[in-house]
Design a protein around this motif. Structure first.
Motif, PDB file in Angstrom:
ATOM      1  N   GLN A   4      40.360  42.386  -0.579  1.00  0.00           N
ATOM      2  CA  GLN A   4      39.139  42.289   0.223  1.00  0.00           C
ATOM      3  C   GLN A   4      39.459  42.164   1.712  1.00  0.00           C
ATOM      4  N   ASP A   5      40.549  41.493   2.043  1.00  0.00           N
ATOM      5  CA  ASP A   5      40.911  41.323   3.455  1.00  0.00           C
ATOM      6  C   ASP A   5      41.229  42.659   4.119  1.00  0.00           C
ATOM      7  N   ASP A   9      39.233  43.548   7.428  1.00  0.00           N
ATOM      8  CA  ASP A   9      39.963  43.798   8.679  1.00  0.00           C
ATOM      9  C   ASP A   9      39.676  45.195   9.211  1.00  0.00           C
ATOM     10  N   LEU A  42      33.009  35.509   8.528  1.00  0.00           N
ATOM     11  CA  LEU A  42      34.173  36.359   8.778  1.00  0.00           C
ATOM     12  C   LEU A  42      34.001  37.218  10.029  1.00  0.00           C
TER      13      LEU A  42
END
Length: 302
Positions: A4-5, A9, A42
């Motif tokens: 998911q990162d 990003d 986030l």
């Protein structure tokens, strides 16, 4: 690493300072609100909650979830929530829509209304994002959620929508595999007939900015060892980026088999309207929801 990162990003990189705003129709459940809270924290999206104000605030309060930085627009019922989410886009307050606790058909009914001016004339289709951290890989798949038995022309739209998502993710010329149960044209198997026609459309320049091949069996689309053993000679074999299936049952089973038996995660967006639509299930994981929002933000920022 593809997790998911990776997608979050990428969304931050591609949207930059132009943070996208999502209008969420009927966010009446904790799972949806929590995913939105995390997405806001986030730093890659802003949120407009459109639904029953009492339900939304009650769910958030019970879970001690802070939604004070999210705009709240009251709606009388689910159809009203869908329409008012669309209104947020029409009025320039939001750049994408997310489905909350309502049927996909309700939100799509609002999207396709002529007076809402969100149709483009393109096929509307669902594009799944299937990823696996351990395998460090992701695929786009379509269509496992909307079009039941797509025609050849609809399959062309499915391919083009999937390619649009791939481009938003930074894949300049994605490899598209038309998945069938046989790897040769066979007139008694319509999927192979359509796959051959779509490959020719691509070769003739009618489908652009990708490489379309088919018919291909799933193993020979994604597994280089299978390609070597079977001696398959095809430019997409073993390195497909996009898996296009022949019917909704195939796509649905593909995604859910990968998720429940194979340990993959999938999210998804509906493509073909003027704005992307995030479509998640209550049973979807937090990663699936966040990835779906991130991909939609990248598409909205194009």
């Amino acid at each position: 690493m593809i997790n998911q990162d990776y997608f979050i990003d990428l969304a931050k990189e591609k949207t930059g300072d132009a943070i996208q705003t999502v209008a969420v129709a009927a966010p009446h459940d904790l799972a949806t609100l929590e995913s939105l809270r995390n997405a806001v924290d986030l730093g890659f999206v802003k949120v407009i909650l459109v639904g029953d104000e009492k339900i939304i605030t009650s769910v958030a309060k019970e879970a001690d979830l802070n939604i004070s930085d999210m705009k709240l627009v009251h709606a009388e019922d689910l159809a009203d929530a869908a329409q008012k989410a669309v209104d947020q886009v029409r009025e320039g307050h939001a750049s994408l829509i997310m489905k909350g606790l309502l049927d996909t058909s309700v939100i799509l009914k609002a999207v396709v209304k002529r007076e809402n001016e969100l149709r483009t004339g393109k096929t509307l289709s669902y594009v799944g994002i299937l990823f696996n951290e351990d395998k460090d890989r992701y695929y786009l798949t379509s269509d496992g959620a909307m079009l039941i038995a797509p025609t050849l022309e609809q399959k062309k739209g499915i391919v083009e929508n999937s390619v649009e998502v791939a481009h938003a993710l930074g894949v300049e010329c994605p490899n598209v595999a038309m998945i069938c149960a046989k790897e040769k044209y066979y007139e008694k198997m319509p999927a192979t007939v359509d796959a051959t026609a779509l490959q020719k459309m691509n070769q003739d320049g009618e489908i652009k900015d990708c490489v379309v091949s088919g018919p291909l069996q799933l193993d020979n689309a994604v597994d280089k060892h299978a390609v070597e053993v079977k001696g398959v000679k095809d430019p997409v074999a073993g390195k497909a980026d996009i898996l296009v299936v022949s019917a909704i049952e195939v796509g649905n089973v593909l995604l859910k088999t990968a998720k429940y038996l194979g340990g993959w995660t999938f999210g998804g967006v509906v493509v073909g309207a003027k704005i992307p639509i995030v479509v998640c299930s209550r049973s979807d994981s937090e990663a699936a929801k966040l990835v779906s929002i991130a991909v939609a933000c990248m598409m909205a920022a194009k």
